[in-house]
Design a protein around this motif. Structure first.
Motif, PDB file in Angstrom:
ATOM      1  N   LEU A   1       0.872  -1.177   0.000  1.00 30.78           N
ATOM      2  CA  LEU A   1       0.000   0.000   0.000  1.00 30.78           C
ATOM      3  C   LEU A   1       0.909   1.228   0.000  1.00 30.78           C
ATOM      4  CD1 LEU A   1      -2.692  -1.206   2.549  1.00 30.78           C
ATOM      5  CD2 LEU A   1      -2.915  -1.020   0.064  1.00 30.78           C
ATOM      6  N   TRP A   2       1.508   1.484  -1.154  1.00 24.13           N
ATOM      7  CA  TRP A   2       2.581   2.474  -1.263  1.00 24.13           C
ATOM      8  C   TRP A   2       2.135   3.888  -0.952  1.00 24.13           C
ATOM      9  CZ3 TRP A   2       6.217  -0.693  -0.861  1.00 24.13           C
ATOM     10  CH2 TRP A   2       6.278  -1.875  -1.600  1.00 24.13           C
ATOM     11  N   ARG A   3       0.974   4.296  -1.440  1.00 23.64           N
ATOM     12  CA  ARG A   3       0.497   5.656  -1.152  1.00 23.64           C
ATOM     13  C   ARG A   3       0.227   5.837   0.327  1.00 23.64           C
ATOM     14  NH1 ARG A   3      -2.855   8.514  -5.697  1.00 23.64           N
ATOM     15  NH2 ARG A   3      -3.612   9.499  -3.810  1.00 23.64           N
ATOM     16  N   GLY A   4      -0.313   4.809   0.960  1.00 20.40           N
ATOM     17  CA  GLY A   4      -0.539   4.867   2.408  1.00 20.40           C
ATOM     18  C   GLY A   4       0.775   4.957   3.164  1.00 20.40           C
ATOM     19  N   ALA A   5       1.769   4.218   2.709  1.00 21.29           N
ATOM     20  CA  ALA A   5       3.095   4.280   3.342  1.00 21.29           C
ATOM     21  C   ALA A   5       3.671   5.686   3.210  1.00 21.29           C
ATOM     22  CB  ALA A   5       4.034   3.256   2.717  1.00 21.29           C
ATOM     23  N   LEU A   6       3.583   6.239   2.013  1.00 23.14           N
ATOM     24  CA  LEU A   6       4.107   7.589   1.792  1.00 23.14           C
ATOM     25  C   LEU A   6       3.372   8.602   2.664  1.00 23.14           C
ATOM     26  CD1 LEU A   6       6.036   9.425   0.271  1.00 23.14           C
ATOM     27  CD2 LEU A   6       4.384   9.506  -1.606  1.00 23.14           C
ATOM     28  N   ARG A   7       2.064   8.464   2.782  1.00 20.24           N
ATOM     29  CA  ARG A   7       1.286   9.380   3.629  1.00 20.24           C
ATOM     30  C   ARG A   7       1.733   9.286   5.090  1.00 20.24           C
ATOM     31  NH1 ARG A   7      -4.344   8.465   2.173  1.00 20.24           N
ATOM     32  NH2 ARG A   7      -3.696   9.609   0.334  1.00 20.24           N
ATOM     33  N   CYS A   8       1.974   8.087   5.583  1.00 24.81           N
ATOM     34  CA  CYS A   8       2.442   7.927   6.970  1.00 24.81           C
ATOM     35  C   CYS A   8       3.825   8.543   7.158  1.00 24.81           C
ATOM     36  CB  CYS A   8       2.463   6.444   7.352  1.00 24.81           C
ATOM     37  SG  CYS A   8       0.827   5.695   7.461  1.00 24.81           S
ATOM     38  N   TYR A   9       4.707   8.353   6.189  1.00 26.76           N
ATOM     39  CA  TYR A   9       6.030   8.974   6.270  1.00 26.76           C
ATOM     40  C   TYR A   9       5.922  10.496   6.262  1.00 26.76           C
ATOM     41  CZ  TYR A   9       8.542   4.555   5.525  1.00 26.76           C
ATOM     42  OH  TYR A   9       9.080   3.293   5.655  1.00 26.76           O
ATOM     43  N   ARG A  10       5.018  11.038   5.451  1.00 30.55           N
ATOM     44  CA  ARG A  10       4.851  12.492   5.428  1.00 30.55           C
ATOM     45  C   ARG A  10       4.395  13.004   6.791  1.00 30.55           C
ATOM     46  NH1 ARG A  10       2.153  11.930   0.308  1.00 30.55           N
ATOM     47  NH2 ARG A  10       0.238  12.339   1.423  1.00 30.55           N
TER      48      ARG A  10
ATOM     49  N   GLY B   1      12.785   7.231   0.194  1.00 33.22           N
ATOM     50  CA  GLY B   1      13.586   6.940  -0.992  1.00 33.22           C
ATOM     51  C   GLY B   1      13.621   5.469  -1.362  1.00 33.22           C
ATOM     52  N   ARG B   2      13.290   4.592  -0.416  1.00 35.77           N
ATOM     53  CA  ARG B   2      13.278   3.154  -0.694  1.00 35.77           C
ATOM     54  C   ARG B   2      11.929   2.662  -1.226  1.00 35.77           C
ATOM     55  NH1 ARG B   2      16.778   3.002   4.111  1.00 35.77           N
ATOM     56  NH2 ARG B   2      15.011   2.549   5.458  1.00 35.77           N
ATOM     57  N   LEU B   3      10.941   3.551  -1.293  1.00 44.42           N
ATOM     58  CA  LEU B   3       9.654   3.163  -1.888  1.00 44.42           C
ATOM     59  C   LEU B   3       9.835   3.008  -3.393  1.00 44.42           C
ATOM     60  CD1 LEU B   3       7.216   5.503   0.085  1.00 44.42           C
ATOM     61  CD2 LEU B   3       7.559   3.044   0.412  1.00 44.42           C
ATOM     62  N   PRO B   4       8.971   2.260  -4.056  1.00 43.09           N
ATOM     63  CA  PRO B   4       9.109   2.069  -5.508  1.00 43.09           C
ATOM     64  C   PRO B   4       9.129   3.401  -6.260  1.00 43.09           C
ATOM     65  CG  PRO B   4       7.449   0.587  -4.618  1.00 43.09           C
ATOM     66  CD  PRO B   4       7.830   1.521  -3.512  1.00 43.09           C
ATOM     67  N   SER B   5       9.956   3.470  -7.265  1.00 45.27           N
ATOM     68  CA  SER B   5      10.142   4.720  -8.007  1.00 45.27           C
ATOM     69  C   SER B   5       8.848   5.208  -8.649  1.00 45.27           C
ATOM     70  CB  SER B   5      11.243   4.572  -9.052  1.00 45.27           C
ATOM     71  OG  SER B   5      10.910   3.556  -9.970  1.00 45.27           O
ATOM     72  N   ARG B   6       7.953   4.316  -9.032  1.00 47.62           N
ATOM     73  CA  ARG B   6       6.704   4.761  -9.655  1.00 47.62           C
ATOM     74  C   ARG B   6       5.846   5.549  -8.662  1.00 47.62           C
ATOM     75  NH1 ARG B   6       5.828  -0.405  -8.222  1.00 47.62           N
ATOM     76  NH2 ARG B   6       3.844  -0.979  -7.276  1.00 47.62           N
ATOM     77  N   VAL B   7       6.006   5.301  -7.361  1.00 48.55           N
ATOM     78  CA  VAL B   7       5.267   6.038  -6.335  1.00 48.55           C
ATOM     79  C   VAL B   7       5.866   7.431  -6.146  1.00 48.55           C
ATOM     80  CG1 VAL B   7       4.615   6.050  -3.887  1.00 48.55           C
ATOM     81  CG2 VAL B   7       4.677   3.902  -5.141  1.00 48.55           C
ATOM     82  N   LEU B   8       7.171   7.536  -6.322  1.00 52.01           N
ATOM     83  CA  LEU B   8       7.888   8.784  -6.056  1.00 52.01           C
ATOM     84  C   LEU B   8       8.085   9.639  -7.290  1.00 52.01           C
ATOM     85  CD1 LEU B   8      10.671   7.291  -3.777  1.00 52.01           C
ATOM     86  CD2 LEU B   8       8.438   8.189  -3.106  1.00 52.01           C
ATOM     87  N   SER B   9       7.882   9.093  -8.454  1.00 48.36           N
ATOM     88  CA  SER B   9       8.186   9.753  -9.717  1.00 48.36           C
ATOM     89  C   SER B   9       7.604  11.159  -9.801  1.00 48.36           C
ATOM     90  CB  SER B   9       7.658   8.905 -10.871  1.00 48.36           C
ATOM     91  OG  SER B   9       7.909   9.551 -12.087  1.00 48.36           O
ATOM     92  N   GLY B  10       8.465  12.116 -10.092  1.00 45.45           N
ATOM     93  CA  GLY B  10       8.034  13.487 -10.302  1.00 45.45           C
ATOM     94  C   GLY B  10       7.607  14.232  -9.068  1.00 45.45           C
ATOM     95  N   ARG B  11       7.901  13.722  -7.897  1.00 44.67           N
ATOM     96  CA  ARG B  11       7.436  14.360  -6.669  1.00 44.67           C
ATOM     97  C   ARG B  11       8.563  14.984  -5.850  1.00 44.67           C
ATOM     98  NH1 ARG B  11       4.110  10.314  -7.902  1.00 44.67           N
ATOM     99  NH2 ARG B  11       1.913  10.769  -7.988  1.00 44.67           N
TER     100      ARG B  11
END
Length: 192
Positions: free
Chosen positions: A40-49, A66-76
């Motif tokens: 649940l990559w977006r949820g993980a990113l939200r918790c990190y934020r 930075g260790r999350l999949p690049s497609r989740v982080l792309s352009g952000r």
């Protein structure tokens, strides 16, 4: 978010309200790790934020993002965030959970507890926020600015189907659409 992640996230929010910031950080990070474990990559990113809102200079959290999949982080801009912290070791440690917009005759700024003004901003259109870092934070990465801006605009975001969002132009170089949960997409389109 899955059940374990939601419970840890709620524990983190409760710890923030109780002033236990170290516990809150640990719970946000653990919630992110649980979300990532089930992809649940977006949820993980939200918790990190949310962990970053406690300390915007927390290098460990930035490394985990930075260790999350690049497609989740792309352009952000997360890769730029780490480099900016490395380039500005004198930036003070500060959080933005209590970020506030202060307006006056000379414009508006977002201030954070302990450091004062961090971003200057204007709203040149009803859904467009133009912002740039305060001179002390020249070189601020867009990711940091967007975490701060989201908290200042929506101190208590709603969990609804149709989220509020604004277009953001950061430091004249980046354009994104930011929603009230803190997600952003590189876009100027009004409908995105």
């Amino acid at each position: 978010m899955n059940v374990e992640t939601r419970i840890l996230f709620a524990d983190a929010e409760r710890a923030v309200r109780d002033g236990e910031l170290a516990t809150a950080r640990a719970c946000f990070v653990e919630a992110a790790e649980h979300a990532a474990a089930v992809q649940l990559w977006r949820g993980a990113l939200r918790c990190y934020r949310h962990a970053l809102e406690l300390d915007l200079t927390d290098r460990d959290v930035i490394e985990r993002i930075g260790r999350l999949p690049s497609r989740v982080l792309s352009g952000r801009g997360w890769d730029t965030y780490r480099r900016a912290l490395d380039s500005h070791p004198s930036w003070p440690r500060f959080g933005c959970r209590t970020a506030r917009i202060v307006s006056g005759d000379l414009g508006a700024v977002i201030g954070c507890a302990g450091v004062g003004p961090v971003l200057e901003l204007i709203m040149s259109e009803p859904d467009l926020v133009e912002t740039r870092p305060d001179a002390r934070f020249t070189g601020m990465p867009s990711g940091m600015a967007l975490v701060i801006l989201r908290r200042a605009l929506w101190p208590t975001p709603r969990e609804v189907e149709r989220l509020m969002s604004v277009r953001v132009m950061f430091d004249v170089r980046e354009r994104v659409r930011l929603d009230e949960l803190g997600d952003w997409e590189p876009s100027w389109d009004r409908g995105s």
